[in-house]
Design an enzyme around this catalytic site. Structure first.
Site, mmCIF file in Angstrom:
data_model
loop_
_atom_site.group_PDB
_atom_site.id
_atom_site.type_symbol
_atom_site.label_atom_id
_atom_site.label_comp_id
_atom_site.label_asym_id
_atom_site.label_seq_id
_atom_site.Cartn_x
_atom_site.Cartn_y
_atom_site.Cartn_z
ATOM 1 N N CYS A 197 -10.619 15.498 17.640
ATOM 2 C CA CYS A 197 -10.599 14.714 18.872
ATOM 3 C C CYS A 197 -9.524 15.296 19.782
ATOM 4 C CB CYS A 197 -10.330 13.242 18.571
ATOM 5 S SG CYS A 197 -10.537 12.176 20.009
ATOM 6 N N GLU A 216 -10.556 10.018 1.412
ATOM 7 C CA GLU A 216 -9.482 9.694 2.352
ATOM 8 C C GLU A 216 -8.163 9.763 1.606
ATOM 9 O OE1 GLU A 216 -6.755 8.769 4.952
ATOM 10 O OE2 GLU A 216 -8.816 9.217 5.559
ATOM 11 N N LYS A 232 -17.194 7.546 11.403
ATOM 12 C CA LYS A 232 -18.165 8.620 11.186
ATOM 13 C C LYS A 232 -18.818 8.491 9.821
ATOM 14 C CE LYS A 232 -15.991 12.079 14.216
ATOM 15 N NZ LYS A 232 -14.759 11.361 14.515
ATOM 16 N N PRO A 270 -10.765 5.939 9.485
ATOM 17 C CA PRO A 270 -10.985 4.594 8.923
ATOM 18 C C PRO A 270 -12.439 4.268 8.644
ATOM 19 C CG PRO A 270 -10.716 4.429 11.282
ATOM 20 C CD PRO A 270 -10.545 5.890 10.953
ATOM 21 N N VAL A 308 0.875 -1.172 0.000
ATOM 22 C CA VAL A 308 0.000 0.000 0.000
ATOM 23 C C VAL A 308 0.911 1.221 0.000
ATOM 24 C CG1 VAL A 308 -1.835 1.226 1.202
ATOM 25 C CG2 VAL A 308 -1.773 -1.266 1.233
#
Length: 995
Positions: free
Chosen positions: A929, A826, A807, A804, A110
């Site tokens: 957060c 993303e 939400k 990931p 990846v």
């Protein structure tokens, strides 16, 4: 499209087959020239060349792809695109420019991780949990081109590079064909690789495959699996090269360097007990059983799998050992044998004289599983390395019946032993050591020891320290791999998280107990000291056991020389309890209140300052739990609970000892203290149902607790959430995170205007909403039921930083219930794949048909969508994570104030991009957060101040059913663990003006 495929090894065969079966035409194949193989150096074609001939496809074999004839041939073929899988040579720019759509490479990682020739081997070598494959456009720089698509693949604990590459070759072939289809259809756009996260994977050489037996067992296991089948792991034995196949860790075996009273005989093969057979082996030392061969490493022994001696076939290690002259079951390597450099030590025959002695060792009857005597089996007894005091050595109680010192064999009872292991003459009236021939019958063999929870906790802490691993991701995998469950798993979990949470307090205590600065200690030693300190000060583990197990662990991970230092420091720590130590090491609360809180509640000083700024004037006010029935302020207990399982509740006690100078009785705590203490609490597992799926009551298991603020939330009292998440009906998600998505769905948007100037869609706030103060029968407002659902039909919602996928999943359900469509973006392709999987799983739990969704691998700061195209945008931006310290306690030690300016810059860019993506009258939810003002209110103020068309909405009013949510910034919402039992989520709603 007309294609020319480039590939060489067997890993490229699935791709060529998939291309040949696709809608595209493979006009030619490019592969490496024929090469000599074997002893006869016979010329052989590559696997791809052989398959191309079977398929009747023309094959091109340039020595170098810049040769003129090859380039001319390529121009004559005139391919539209050139897919590549493991071709094996760099392509010149002249070749790259020929196909209209370029060269599209299938790479087995990846990206941008593991660029280079050996990505699969390096992923295993590094200990990665997940790898994958990527398709990207080839450019001049190595594997640096923009990415079209990715897939992910978990790495199993026993996977070799051959196993993993085989799976990726098949799934990657499908990915490459899908990419080519999308290129032809014009439905895909390549995204530039991010600048961070780049790693390189050069080709492994035979020198890289040579095993160093001084390394820890788990690293040797990775190295052998990474090098299997190519280039082939090996070691040196008896001057020759011995090829190795994967090994097995000897479960329950004692670490190398741990001092034992004796070495046991070979156990019964039928019993299957690995630990007694493995024994304590020095690095490179062998131990041979009837059906197994064990090799010592830097930690625990490993059981050899298959081996291949020079000039012979591959065979089980036990068969190889039986063919070595003079070896018999029970044989082991004498400590004095000089090993070949980096190799295994020669195996000595069973029985016979120990090194340095001229007398024969008496025969030994090994214990059987049923306790009866078995047939005599030769065994080589090794001289013990046992410590003595005053010239006398003591022999400890052995685990499996008989022990040996030198060539002396004695019973289990402890007794004084001579220095060189020779029997001492009996004294009248004194129990002397029995003669070897009078040894009693051996006792039954005990089952192998379980994996050590303390070593598991250490391994997680080391990974967090060395490679910034996340404890909440790594620990569950290690528990499963090592078979830890029940009390052992609970102990490993408590030691891991307790040590991470208490690190600041424990380091202050250790600094007072150590004569060496902590920053000069080797990291393994410091980690062991922290683990030991947590056991001594915050658990029920007895002082003797905590010190002894820590010393053993230190020997295992750092060598025997540090054992005395670790023992001395921890014995000093054990002289006081946590409250007494904090009274000594914490600054005075009168002269340095924030410094005092930093040590008491184990937070960096700058985090304490940031929390104080976020709380504003309320920081020093007495804390009263929102919704407390009597309005009383909770009280702080005198110290941490003895089992270390402190839990902070919105109504209840705050963990931590009282301030210096106070009696250890309950006392009032401030908002700041409560917030810091909540960061040390163990959170319960909170899940979210799917808004477009079954109701919460249908999903929530018996004993679970319904969420307080979100109609989709519920909390498990205990148990594994996997059965609930497997079917897509629920997903693990903090309740505060759920409220951020709900707030966006409830925010009022201005109506759309059609071409005639008439309003369409949702009504404005005054005409459409009467949400403030309305509540359902449970006392909680019905968020979804107060919307004009028809008005939302046709809307487009965007999740700007979706990975990931938590939400995104909730937002998708909220949007689908109102006929809106979701686009999730993303940056990192592998995280985009996780988002796609989350949305797909949720859709299977839907109660009816859903609108479609789209997942893009895209950079939110350089959008791949037109401006003003969305009605609602969620910008859950990357942040410091200081609001999730309950779940990720290591975040407080990983970040520093120097990290905030770069984070704030990225956050401003993403918020600006979100506002550009939303239509006039649309709404953006800015979410972090983190409660730190530099990441929250400062970012919103800076971006809103740049243009006159940004309106800051009253977010606290939108979440009006949640008490105490209004932040110090008045218009924003700030959730807190100590107030709401959620992460410290910040939410700001902004509407784009209609100019």
């Amino acid at each position: 499209m007309r294609l020319v495929f480039a590939g060489t090894p067997a890993a490229a065969l699935p791709t060529l087959r998939a291309l040949a079966a696709s809608r595209h035409t493979v006009a030619a194949v490019v592969t490496r020239p024929d090469a000599p193989v074997g002893r006869g150096r016979r010329m052989e074609r590559s696997p791809v060349a052989e398959l191309a001939e079977e398929l009747g496809i023309e094959t091109l074999k340039p020595v170098r792809p810049n040769e003129g004839w090859f380039l001319d041939k390529l121009r004559d073929i005139a391919p539209d695109c050139c897919p590549v899988t493991a071709y094996g040579a760099l392509l010149p720019q002249a070749a790259l420019d020929i196909p209209a759509y370029g060269w599209v490479n299938l790479h087995f990682s990846v990206l941008p991780a593991w660029r280079g020739a050996a990505p699969v081997q390096h992923a295993i070598l590094r200990g990665d949990d997940i790898t994958g494959a990527s398709t990207f456009l080839i450019v001049r720089e190595l594997d640096a081109g923009p990415v079209f698509g990715t897939l992910t693949e978990p790495i199993g604990a026993a996977d070799t590079s051959g196993d993993l590459l085989g799976r990726l070759a098949i799934s990657g072939a499908r990915l490459l064909v899908d990419t080519l289809d999308a290129i032809e259809d014009g439905t895909v756009r390549a995204v530039q690789q991010p600048a961070d996260g780049i790693s390189f994977a050069p080709k492994l050489t035979p020198a890289d495959a040579r095993v160093d037996w001084k390394l820890p067992a788990h690293l040797i296991d990775r190295q052998i699996r990474a090098c299997t089948p190519d280039p082939g792991a090996w070691t040196e034995f008896d001057g020759g090269r011995l090829k190795l196949w994967p090994v097995t860790l000897a479960a329950g075996a004692a670490p190398a360097g741990a001092q034992r009273a004796g070495r046991t005989t070979a156990g019964s093969a039928a019993g299957g007990h690995a630990a007694p057979l493995a024994g304590n082996l020095a690095p490179g030392e062998l131990r041979v059983d009837r059906n197994a061969v064990y090799a010592g490493t830097g930690t625990i022994p490993v059981r050899l799998g298959d081996v291949q001696p020079p000039g012979k076939r591959r065979m089980p290690a036990a068969d190889w050992a039986r063919g070595i002259h003079g070896i018999s079951p029970g044989g082991a390597t004498p400590p004095g044998t000089s090993p070949s450099t980096g190799g295994l030590r020669g195996v000595s025959p069973g029985g016979g004289d120990p090194p340095g002695h001229g007398r024969a060792s008496p025969p030994v009857t090994p214990p059987r599983e049923d306790g009866a005597e078995g047939a005599p089996t030769p065994a080589l007894w090794l001289r013990l390395r046992i410590g003595g005091c005053g010239g006398r050595q003591r022999i400890a109680r052995a685990a499996w019946g008989v022990v040996a010192v030198g060539w002396y064999l004695g019973p289990m009872e402890g007794g004084a032993m001579p220095q060189e292991g020779r029997p001492r003459a009996k004294s009248p009236g004194r129990r002397g050591a029995r003669g070897a021939h009078n040894a009693p019958a051996a006792r039954p063999a005990k089952p192998p020891r379980r994996a050590d929870p303390r070593r598991t906790a250490y391994d997680v802490l080391a990974a967090v320290h060395e490679r910034e691993a996340y404890a909440n991701l790594l620990l569950p995998r290690l528990l499963a791999e090592r078979g830890l469950a029940g009390r052992d798993a609970a102990l490993a979990t408590e030691l891991t998280y307790g040590t991470l949470r208490g690190q600041g307090s424990y380091d202050a205590v250790l600094a007072a107990c150590s004569d060496r600065p902590l920053e000069k200690l080797d990291p393994p030693v410091l980690l062991v000291l922290r683990l030991g300190t947590h056991q001594l000060l915050s658990t029920r583990v007895g002082a003797h056991a905590a010190v002894a197990t820590s010393v053993d662990l230190a020997k295992s991970v750092a060598g025997p020389r540090v054992s005395g230092y670790v023992n001395a420091v921890l014995r000093r720590v054990a002289t006081r309890d946590l409250e007494a130590w904090l009274a000594i090491v914490a600054p005075s609360s009168a002269t340095d209140p924030d410094g005092h809180l930093a040590i008491r509640y184990s937070h960096p000083r700058w985090v304490v300052d940031a929390y104080r700024a976020a709380l504003g004037d309320a920081a020093d006010a007495p804390f009263t739990a929102p919704g407390s029935p009597d309005g009383r302020t909770p009280r702080a207990p005198a110290g941490h609970p003895p089992d270390g399982q402190a839990a902070v509740e919105a109504v209840g006690a705050i963990p931590g000892p009282p301030a210096v100078g106070e009696e250890p009785a309950a006392r009032d705590v401030t908002e700041l203290e409560a917030a810091l203490a909540a960061g040390n609490a163990r959170p319960k597992v909170t899940l979210a149902t799917f808004p477009a799926g079954p109701d919460r009551d249908q999903v929530m298991p018996e004993g679970a607790e319904a969420g307080r603020w979100s109609r989709y939330a519920f909390t498990l009292a205990s148990g594994d959430p996997a059965p609930l998440t497997a079917g897509g009906r629920a997903a693990v998600q903090d309740e505060g995170s759920q409220l951020a998505a709900i707030a966006l769905s409830l925010a009022p948007v201005a109506p759309r205007r059609n071409g005639t100037g008439d309003e369409t869609g949702e009504r404005d706030e005054a005409g459409q909403r009467d949400e403030a103060g309305q509540r359902d029968q449970a006392g909680q407002r019905d968020e979804a039921g107060q919307r004009d659902e028809a008005g939302a039909a046709g809307e487009y919602w965007l999740d700007l930083c979706a990975g990931p996928g938590g939400k995104s999943r909730l937002l998708y359900g909220l949007a689908a219930g109102r006929g809106a469509r979701l686009v999730a973006a993303e940056l990192h392709p592998h995280r985009a794949a996780l988002v796609r999987d989350a949305l797909s799983a949720a859709s299977t739990a839907a109660s009816g048909p859903l609108p479609g969704f789209a997942v893009l691998a895209a950079d939110g700061t350089r959008p791949a969508w037109p401006a003003g195209g969305f009605d609602r945008v969620l910008a859950d931006v990357p942040c410091s994570g200081l609001g999730a310290l309950r779940r990720r306690p290591e975040a407080r030690w990983r970040k520093s104030p120097a990290d905030l300016p770069a984070l704030a810059g990225l956050q401003r860019d993403l918020l600006s991009s979100a506002l550009a993506a939303v239509r006039p009258g649309g709404v953006v939810a800015y979410v972090t957060c983190s409660p730190v003002p530099q990441e929250t209110t400062d970012v919103v103020a800076a971006v809103a101040g740049e243009g006159s068309d940004v309106i800051i909405l009253d977010t606290a009013a939108v979440l009006s059913w949640v008490p105490g949510v209004r932040s110090s910034g008045s218009q924003f919402a700030q959730l807190w663990p100590h107030r709401h039992r959620t992460d410290a989520i910040f939410v700001a709603l902004l509407r784009r003006g209609e100019q």
